[in-house]
Design an enzyme around this catalytic site. Structure first.
Site, PDB file in Angstrom:
ATOM      1  N   ASP A  71       0.824  -1.321  -0.104  1.00 40.10           N
ATOM      2  CA  ASP A  71      -0.078   0.114  -0.099  1.00 40.10           C
ATOM      3  C   ASP A  71       1.023   1.073  -0.015  1.00 40.10           C
ATOM      4  OD1 ASP A  71      -1.950   1.986   0.496  1.00 40.10           O
ATOM      5  OD2 ASP A  71      -3.216   0.417   1.445  1.00 40.10           O
ATOM      6  N   ASP A 141      -7.668  -5.709  -2.934  1.00 37.18           N
ATOM      7  CA  ASP A 141      -8.398  -4.743  -2.133  1.00 37.18           C
ATOM      8  C   ASP A 141      -7.921  -3.466  -1.921  1.00 37.18           C
ATOM      9  OD1 ASP A 141     -10.569  -4.236  -0.398  1.00 37.18           O
ATOM     10  OD2 ASP A 141      -9.669  -4.656   1.338  1.00 37.18           O
ATOM     11  N   HIS A 144     -10.391   1.320  -6.521  1.00 45.56           N
ATOM     12  CA  HIS A 144     -11.756   0.803  -7.177  1.00 45.56           C
ATOM     13  C   HIS A 144     -12.029   1.392  -8.551  1.00 45.56           C
ATOM     14  CE1 HIS A 144     -12.264  -0.426  -3.156  1.00 45.56           C
ATOM     15  NE2 HIS A 144     -13.419  -1.125  -3.282  1.00 45.56           N
ATOM     16  N   HIS A 169     -11.858  -8.491  -3.272  1.00 43.11           N
ATOM     17  CA  HIS A 169     -12.836  -8.083  -2.398  1.00 43.11           C
ATOM     18  C   HIS A 169     -13.861  -6.677  -3.285  1.00 43.11           C
ATOM     19  CE1 HIS A 169     -13.596  -5.665   1.606  1.00 43.11           C
ATOM     20  NE2 HIS A 169     -14.950  -6.651   1.334  1.00 43.11           N
TER      21      HIS A 169
END
Length: 220
Positions: A71, A141, A144, A169
């Protein structure tokens, strides 16, 4: 009955910041336990504050392997100021930008799982381009948008070993149920259409797929 996380880990999961409900978390944990039997690392794209990382770390600890989490810690699109999912507590008071790394480190420390996790801070595509080792599990995850979700899929799914699990996810088939588009749904469809994966389970918005032998042979 599937194994459950350690009680202290489950308590830490419920206390940590994040958007994954308990039923999806338990499904992720079950997938991690399954995949960890391969003896290879479990990798997550999209750490946020470490809520789901706890589950991967607990499964990795039990199997004697390692959880890796990727991340940049500046927050995805829907977590920025002005959006519904923004948490002001994740903003660096000096710089005025999101920084979830301190919260993530506190989450791991409180659960006693720091030594079982390698945290890679940076952009997922750049890290994936440097990664050469096979993985037992890839949990997507992250962002988006189609750009980010596709890059995560293209960068990490080919690293899965034969029999490894791809977990995605926020898969919402109905556009009315989604909050930032349907990019995770589209990469799930893409994985199934590739012939490299078969679906194992679906819990809420969490999808688990297994890398097939034929798909593994076709990896690049």
């Amino acid at each position: 009955m599937a194994a459950a996380p350690e009680p202290a880990v489950l308590k830490a999961f419920e206390a940590a910041k994040g958007f994954m409900p308990l039923d999806e978390g338990l499904a992720l944990y079950a997938a991690a336990v399954d995949a960890a039997r391969l003896g290879l690392p479990l990798l997550e794209v999209g750490t946020y504050c470490g809520r789901s990382t706890l589950l991967l770390a607990d499964a990795a600890r039990a199997a004697g392997t390692t959880a890796v989490t990727v991340d940049h810690h500046r927050g995805s699109e829907e977590q920025q100021p002005g959006w519904d999912y923004h948490d002001p507590e994740t903003v660096d008071p000096e710089l005025g930008v999101m920084d979830t790394l301190p919260a993530f480190r506190r989450t791991l420390y409180r659960a006693g799982l720091e030594e079982h996790v390698i945290a890679l801070v940076g952009r997922s595509p750049r890290i994936a381009a440097l990664w050469r080792s096979p993985l037992a599990l890839v949990f997507i995850d992250g962002g988006h948008t189609d750009e980010h979700a596709s890059a995560d899929y293209e960068g990490w799914a080919p690293r899965l070993a034969e029999g490894g699990l791809l977990v995605i996810h926020d898969v919402f088939p109905d556009p009315a149920d989604e909050f930032t588009g349907q990019a995770p749904y589209r990469i799930w469809l893409r994985a199934l259409a590739s012939g490299a994966f078969t679906e194992v389970s679906a819990t809420g918005s969490l999808r688990v797929l297994r890398r097939t032998e034929a798909g593994s042979r076709g990896r690049r």
